[in-house]
Design an enzyme around this catalytic site. Structure first.
Site, PDB file in Angstrom:
ATOM      1  N   LEU A   1      16.497  -6.154 -24.322  1.00  0.00           N
ATOM      2  CA  LEU A   1      17.122  -4.840 -24.234  1.00  0.00           C
ATOM      3  C   LEU A   1      16.753  -4.279 -22.871  1.00  0.00           C
ATOM      4  O   LEU A   1      15.628  -4.462 -22.403  1.00  0.00           O
ATOM      5  CB  LEU A   1      16.602  -3.895 -25.324  1.00  0.00           C
ATOM      6  CG  LEU A   1      16.983  -4.178 -26.780  1.00  0.00           C
ATOM      7  CD1 LEU A   1      16.317  -3.153 -27.700  1.00  0.00           C
ATOM      8  CD2 LEU A   1      18.491  -4.149 -26.966  1.00  0.00           C
ATOM      9  N   ASP A   2      17.686  -3.583 -22.231  1.00  0.00           N
ATOM     10  CA  ASP A   2      17.383  -2.970 -20.942  1.00  0.00           C
ATOM     11  C   ASP A   2      16.231  -1.981 -21.095  1.00  0.00           C
ATOM     12  O   ASP A   2      16.010  -1.429 -22.175  1.00  0.00           O
ATOM     13  CB  ASP A   2      18.612  -2.239 -20.399  1.00  0.00           C
ATOM     14  CG  ASP A   2      19.765  -3.180 -20.104  1.00  0.00           C
ATOM     15  OD1 ASP A   2      19.502  -4.381 -19.877  1.00  0.00           O
ATOM     16  OD2 ASP A   2      20.923  -2.715 -20.107  1.00  0.00           O
ATOM     17  N   ARG A   3      15.525  -1.730 -20.012  1.00  0.00           N
ATOM     18  CA  ARG A   3      14.372  -0.832 -20.023  1.00  0.00           C
ATOM     19  C   ARG A   3      14.696   0.514 -20.696  1.00  0.00           C
ATOM     20  O   ARG A   3      13.935   1.012 -21.526  1.00  0.00           O
ATOM     21  CB  ARG A   3      13.896  -0.574 -18.591  1.00  0.00           C
ATOM     22  CG  ARG A   3      12.735   0.407 -18.492  1.00  0.00           C
ATOM     23  CD  ARG A   3      12.594   0.937 -17.074  1.00  0.00           C
ATOM     24  NE  ARG A   3      12.087  -0.061 -16.159  1.00  0.00           N
ATOM     25  CZ  ARG A   3      10.831  -0.088 -15.698  1.00  0.00           C
ATOM     26  NH1 ARG A   3       9.968   0.822 -16.078  1.00  0.00           N
ATOM     27  NH2 ARG A   3      10.460  -1.028 -14.849  1.00  0.00           N
TER      28      ARG A   3
ATOM     29  N   ARG B   1      27.166  -1.328 -20.937  1.00  0.00           N
ATOM     30  CA  ARG B   1      27.154  -0.345 -19.849  1.00  0.00           C
ATOM     31  C   ARG B   1      28.335  -0.550 -18.893  1.00  0.00           C
ATOM     32  O   ARG B   1      28.992   0.413 -18.486  1.00  0.00           O
ATOM     33  CB  ARG B   1      25.819  -0.425 -19.110  1.00  0.00           C
ATOM     34  CG  ARG B   1      24.628  -0.056 -19.980  1.00  0.00           C
ATOM     35  CD  ARG B   1      23.307  -0.501 -19.390  1.00  0.00           C
ATOM     36  NE  ARG B   1      23.054   0.121 -18.081  1.00  0.00           N
ATOM     37  CZ  ARG B   1      22.033  -0.213 -17.310  1.00  0.00           C
ATOM     38  NH1 ARG B   1      21.181  -1.163 -17.694  1.00  0.00           N
ATOM     39  NH2 ARG B   1      21.861   0.388 -16.152  1.00  0.00           N
TER      40      ARG B   1
END
Length: 215
Positions: A55-57, A157
């Site tokens: 998962l992205d930060r 995104r």
């Protein structure tokens, strides 16, 4: 302590509700990442659990970790074969046209000296498909459910920004940035042969409620 964020636990799997701001991989500057919390997620095992996906930060929510190598290989196969069902919730800066749909836009990586690297729509890139459904509109923003069929880097995104024309609120790369990125991995279902599936749901974070959106 991430031990308080456990959504699912058995002998081969662990799902945590990853907080926004915590990177899964160790950053180059050596700052805090998931690795710093793994000792507290052993729950009686000698071995650290291992993240199966990323998962992205700035994305919060369901993150699957394996508790042994054989399970890790099976879970990775499930992801690669498209058997894992994922559901994300996001607040977008803008209002997409329509109520729902399927985004089919291949993604490739690009890099410039000014902006660094990012993903973008690229016909020669890797296939990427994301289902979406509009849940609510408020003050020029939209609350949207995403169900990705593939797991490309930054997929939701980029699809939100390039195809729906409405980037995720707070997105520092594809949007205008800000204090918080409003993207959350709300649920995860992983089928297992001969066993009950792994099913986990992560509650909607406070930052969504503060932005005026609830389920």
């Amino acid at each position: 302590m991430l031990a308080n964020h456990v959504l699912f636990l058995d002998g081969e799997a662990l799902v945590i509700d990853k907080p926004a701001g915590l990177p899964v991989d160790r950053p180059r500057d050596g700052s805090i990442s998931l690795e710093n919390h793994l000792d507290g997620l052993k729950f009686g095992f000698k071995r650290w659990p291992v993240a199966v996906h990323r998962l992205d930060r700035d994305t919060s929510g369901c993150l699957l970790l394996s508790r042994n190598p054989k399970a890790h290989a099976r879970f990775q196969q499930a992801f690669e074969q498209g058997l894992v069902r994922k559901r994300y919730l996001a607040v977008l800066e803008g209002i997409p046209e329509g109520e729902s749909g399927m985004i089919d836009l291949a993604l490739g990586k690009t890099s410039t000296a000014e902006d660094g690297w990012r993903m973008r729509g690229d016909p020669a890139g890797k296939a990427a498909r994301t289902g979406w459904r509009l849940l609510e509109v408020r003050d020029g923003r939209s609350f949207v459910e995403f169900t990705p069929e593939t797991g490309r880097t930054h997929q939701i995104r980029v699809h939100a920004a390039e195809v729906l024309g409405a980037p995720v609120v707070g997105d520092p790369i594809y949007g205008s940035g800000g204090k918080h990125s409003l993207l959350h991995a709300a649920s995860l279902t992983v089928p297992r042969e001969g066993k009950d599936p792994i099913i986990a749901e992560a509650p909607l974070p406070a930052r969504f409620v503060e932005a005026g959106f609830t389920l």
